[in-house]
Design a protein around this motif. Sequence first.
Motif, PDB file in Angstrom:
ATOM      1  N   ALA A   1      21.810  35.346   3.604  1.00  0.00           N
ATOM      2  CA  ALA A   1      21.526  35.674   5.007  1.00  0.00           C
ATOM      3  C   ALA A   1      21.465  34.381   5.822  1.00  0.00           C
ATOM      4  O   ALA A   1      20.398  33.982   6.295  1.00  0.00           O
TER       5      ALA A   1
ATOM      6  N   LEU B   1      14.213  40.698   3.451  1.00  0.00           N
ATOM      7  CA  LEU B   1      15.115  39.561   3.675  1.00  0.00           C
ATOM      8  C   LEU B   1      14.782  38.396   2.732  1.00  0.00           C
ATOM      9  O   LEU B   1      15.639  37.591   2.393  1.00  0.00           O
TER      10      LEU B   1
ATOM     11  N   ARG C   1      20.847  45.154  16.824  1.00  0.00           N
ATOM     12  CA  ARG C   1      22.227  44.667  16.831  1.00  0.00           C
ATOM     13  C   ARG C   1      23.161  45.680  16.149  1.00  0.00           C
ATOM     14  O   ARG C   1      24.307  45.841  16.546  1.00  0.00           O
ATOM     15  N   GLU C   2      22.599  46.344  15.138  1.00  0.00           N
ATOM     16  CA  GLU C   2      23.454  47.220  14.354  1.00  0.00           C
ATOM     17  C   GLU C   2      23.605  48.620  14.961  1.00  0.00           C
ATOM     18  O   GLU C   2      24.423  49.405  14.531  1.00  0.00           O
TER      19      GLU C   2
ATOM     20  N   HIS D   1      15.448  42.857  15.594  1.00  0.00           N
ATOM     21  CA  HIS D   1      16.622  42.258  16.221  1.00  0.00           C
ATOM     22  C   HIS D   1      17.877  42.756  15.504  1.00  0.00           C
ATOM     23  O   HIS D   1      18.853  43.145  16.119  1.00  0.00           O
ATOM     24  N   ARG D   2      17.811  42.798  14.181  1.00  0.00           N
ATOM     25  CA  ARG D   2      18.956  43.204  13.378  1.00  0.00           C
ATOM     26  C   ARG D   2      19.238  44.697  13.574  1.00  0.00           C
ATOM     27  O   ARG D   2      20.380  45.103  13.755  1.00  0.00           O
TER      28      ARG D   2
ATOM     29  N   GLU E   1      20.744  34.833   9.726  1.00  0.00           N
ATOM     30  CA  GLU E   1      19.322  35.182   9.897  1.00  0.00           C
ATOM     31  C   GLU E   1      18.449  33.941   9.713  1.00  0.00           C
ATOM     32  O   GLU E   1      17.471  33.740  10.433  1.00  0.00           O
TER      33      GLU E   1
ATOM     34  N   GLN F   1      12.801  39.692  13.471  1.00  0.00           N
ATOM     35  CA  GLN F   1      14.176  39.555  12.993  1.00  0.00           C
ATOM     36  C   GLN F   1      14.705  40.917  12.537  1.00  0.00           C
ATOM     37  O   GLN F   1      15.846  41.278  12.837  1.00  0.00           O
TER      38      GLN F   1
ATOM     39  N   TRP G   1      18.524  31.922  12.832  1.00  0.00           N
ATOM     40  CA  TRP G   1      17.775  32.610  13.888  1.00  0.00           C
ATOM     41  C   TRP G   1      16.267  32.395  13.684  1.00  0.00           C
ATOM     42  O   TRP G   1      15.522  32.088  14.615  1.00  0.00           O
TER      43      TRP G   1
ATOM     44  N   ASP H   1      20.644  39.238   2.365  1.00  0.00           N
ATOM     45  CA  ASP H   1      20.832  40.518   3.046  1.00  0.00           C
ATOM     46  C   ASP H   1      20.587  41.679   2.099  1.00  0.00           C
ATOM     47  O   ASP H   1      20.318  42.798   2.528  1.00  0.00           O
TER      48      ASP H   1
END
Length: 443
Positions: free
Chosen positions: A379, A354, A441-442, A437-438, A382, A434, A385, A371
């Motif tokens: 990003a 990232l 989420r995906e 988390h990503r 992100e 993170q 966050w 990203d």
Amino acid sequence: MTTRALSKEEILSQRRAFLGPSLSLSYEEPLLILRGQGQYLYDEAGNRYLDVVNNVCHVGHSHPRVVAALAEQAALLNTNTRYLHPAIVRYAEKLLATLPAPLEVCFFVCSGSEANELALRLARTYTGGLDTIVIVGAYHGNTAALIDISPYKHNGPGGRGAPPWVHAAPMPDPYRGPYKGYGRETGAQYAAGVGALLETIQAGDRALAGMIAEPVLGCGGQIVLPDGYLAEAFARVRAAGGVCIADEVQVGFGRVGSHFWGFETQGVVPDIVTMGKPIGNGHPLAAVATTRDIADAFANGMEYFNTFGGNPVSCAVGLAVLDVIEEEQLQENARRVGAYLLDGLRGLMDRHPLIGDVRGLGLFIGVELVDDRETLEPAAAEASWIVERMKEAGILLSIDGPLHNVLKLKPPIVFTAEDADFLVGALDNVLAEQADHRAGREL
Ligand code: PMP
């Protein structure tokens, strides 16, 4: 008025009731901060936060030496500058001693905006011109004329674009811009953009006042300029009859570590230098330094008077700040700890894709989040966050840059190597979280 302590909710609702709604707050759950010391801030429950974002309390929050200077002078006298007082000349002499010749005259004002506003007036009076070159993404202050020269504002929400006398040069961004790297060739390529604007100004029925630039771009995204950029741009502006203004409001006073002033890292001497934020460690003090010729041209019969600028309390504070920077060797600290922090942050790049770029000078650092390292897709979500999670870890950061994806780090320059370790360790954890988390989420 009530004397009991107000709760967070009460303060929040009273802010909404009493204050203009254009004022924003940091964080989804705003912080109630009641005390500051050194590089730390404390909330109502006594929780400690490492302040990595406040470049105003330069020598540390509530530095005892600065507080004492302020209190002692306030107990004795505070007036405007129309009586003789030793503090203003002592301070002017000491401040000017930090600058190269021919910057030998100064004006005292109360905010970075007032300093830049005066700089524009000086440039216009000296040259007889109006047109001003700025850099894309720049912010120079909150007055009407400064919004006009701040693409960050006039091209943002609520803005009305640039007036015809303002010309924005391409951002010399060695990471994201069309020309990459920090070498002289890149600097010259971006400076050619300034040359193109000068040609347009000269071809039209317009007259140049000058160019204003930050020596490291703040709101532009903590961008370190490529070598030679300002030298080449300033040479072109001068050849066209304009004056060159360095806005040192964010980067001055030793923060860049290798030098006291940001412009020195570019090997130039501006015609006008504006200063603010760190100059008074939180006290509303700011200044403009310029040449004897420009100051004399400005003395055209219209007096420049500033009710609060240069008052004895402000000068006592300004002197104390300079003394502390010198005696505590804080420029050297910014150099040493800044280099250590940059190393630590760069070390995170292997583990965390990232992070697209880590850049900075001294304790003025940007971490750009992307990203995709190929497309440089910003990003931004992100970044927000991460800033929220870092707050929960006791570290205050914020975001800048036109794409809202650059973590900005500009702590009080009393920042230590231990603080840097704490910051890098926490950022490592939060970046790992993170990524999880990503991934979640995906799914
Ligand atoms: N110049 C720059 C580069 C700034 O960052 C700021 C404030 N963020 C200003 C000028 C204006 O300073 P002030 O808010 O003290 O008016």
